[in-house]
Design a protein around this motif. Structure first.
Motif, PDB file in Angstrom:
ATOM      1  N   PHE A   1       0.182  -5.732   1.940  1.00 31.65           N
ATOM      2  CA  PHE A   1       0.622  -4.520   1.255  1.00 31.65           C
ATOM      3  C   PHE A   1      -0.447  -3.436   1.385  1.00 31.65           C
ATOM      4  CE2 PHE A   1       2.723  -8.156  -0.519  1.00 31.65           C
ATOM      5  CZ  PHE A   1       4.033  -7.742  -0.757  1.00 31.65           C
TER       6      PHE A   1
ATOM      7  N   SER B   1       5.381  -6.725  -4.698  1.00 28.81           N
ATOM      8  CA  SER B   1       4.897  -5.343  -4.671  1.00 28.81           C
ATOM      9  C   SER B   1       4.897  -4.742  -6.066  1.00 28.81           C
ATOM     10  CB  SER B   1       5.769  -4.503  -3.728  1.00 28.81           C
ATOM     11  OG  SER B   1       5.366  -3.156  -3.730  1.00 28.81           O
TER      12      SER B   1
ATOM     13  N   ASP C   1       4.595   0.589   3.848  1.00 25.42           N
ATOM     14  CA  ASP C   1       3.703   0.108   2.792  1.00 25.42           C
ATOM     15  C   ASP C   1       3.540  -1.402   2.818  1.00 25.42           C
ATOM     16  OD1 ASP C   1       3.137   2.624   1.695  1.00 25.42           O
ATOM     17  OD2 ASP C   1       5.013   2.612   0.556  1.00 25.42           O
ATOM     18  N   VAL C   2       4.277  -2.059   3.696  1.00 27.38           N
ATOM     19  CA  VAL C   2       4.179  -3.509   3.831  1.00 27.38           C
ATOM     20  C   VAL C   2       4.414  -3.880   5.288  1.00 27.38           C
ATOM     21  CG1 VAL C   2       6.611  -3.783   3.190  1.00 27.38           C
ATOM     22  CG2 VAL C   2       5.069  -5.748   3.039  1.00 27.38           C
TER      23      VAL C   2
ATOM     24  N   SER D   1       1.898  -5.645  -8.009  1.00 30.20           N
ATOM     25  CA  SER D   1       0.634  -5.215  -7.394  1.00 30.20           C
ATOM     26  C   SER D   1      -0.034  -6.298  -6.555  1.00 30.20           C
ATOM     27  CB  SER D   1      -0.350  -4.714  -8.466  1.00 30.20           C
ATOM     28  OG  SER D   1       0.202  -3.618  -9.167  1.00 30.20           O
TER      29      SER D   1
ATOM     30  N   GLU E   1      -1.269  -7.901  -3.205  1.00 30.68           N
ATOM     31  CA  GLU E   1      -1.781  -7.259  -1.994  1.00 30.68           C
ATOM     32  C   GLU E   1      -1.630  -8.135  -0.758  1.00 30.68           C
ATOM     33  OE1 GLU E   1      -5.114  -4.555  -4.334  1.00 30.68           O
ATOM     34  OE2 GLU E   1      -5.775  -6.221  -3.080  1.00 30.68           O
TER      35      GLU E   1
END
Length: 218
Positions: free
Chosen positions: A135, A96, A68-69, A99, A101
């Motif tokens: 992200f 993260s 996710d990253v 939120s 990005e």
């Protein structure tokens, strides 16, 4: 703390730039918190287009995976004396949760900044893409964007998300190799990249001073 965390890092390098590859690999040497993947840069007569295509190639590779990253680095990335593994990982986790990005390790220019924490600042736009934490929420927007000949990667990424921050003090700057694979202007004026980062650092110090004095009262 965070001993078992390993962050995927994709390093963009033109195959013939062996000097730059050796340089950036030395920067990551001994830093086991990073899982290094070498990505052969996409060649294009327009260096800015080549860089964007390289970023898209990386995002295509990771978008269907479990990560996710990811961190994307250019081969002129240089860690500053402020780099600390635990601080970086903690900020990635906290970002993260907020939120975020796009989290940048250091930038060569920006318009305005807003302190979010003692180490993280929201920015309206930025220059330079040598160390970027991306992200998952921004992945598809990168893949969907139709990059134009007049675009720049940092300009597009600045527009694709308002949820972007930079770490300060900077943990990453660009090494000036005396030429740029992306921007002709940076070839024409010696030490221009170095000057950009110095100016951005001086500007960020003002925000940091206000942050420490008035918000955190340190």
């Amino acid at each position: 703390m965070y001993e078992n965390i390993s962050i995927p890092v994709f390093v963009i390098n033109l195959k013939e730039r062996t000097d730059r590859l050796a340089y950036v690999l030395k920067e990551f040497s001994g830093k086991n918190e990073f899982d290094i993947h070498l990505i052969e840069a996409c060649k294009h007569k327009n260096g800015r287009m080549g860089l964007w295509q390289s970023i898209v190639k990386i995002i295509n590779e990771v978008s269907n995976g479990d990560d996710d990253v990811v961190i994307i680095c250019e081969d002129d990335h240089t860690f500053t004396e402020h780099y600390n593994r635990d601080i970086l990982i903690r900020n990635i986790i906290e970002a993260s949760e907020q939120s975020v990005e796009l989290l940048l390790g250091g930038i060569g220019g920006f318009g305005n900044a807003v302190p979010i924490t003692l180490e993280r600042y929201w920015i309206d736009w930025f220059w330079c893409t040598q160390f970027m934490v991306l992200f998952r929420p921004i992945f598809q927007r990168i893949l969907d964007y139709k990059f134009k000949e007049t675009d720049t990667a940092d300009g597009v990424l600045s527009e694709l998300t308002t949820h972007k921050m930079v770490l300060y003090p900077f943990i990453s700057i660009q090494h000036d190799f005396g030429y740029s694979d992306v921007t002709l202007l940076n070839d024409e004026i010696k030490d221009k990249i170095t000057e950009y980062f110095k100016e951005a650092d001086e500007k960020m110090k003002i925000y940091q001073y206000a942050n420490l004095k008035f918000l955190h009262k340190i």
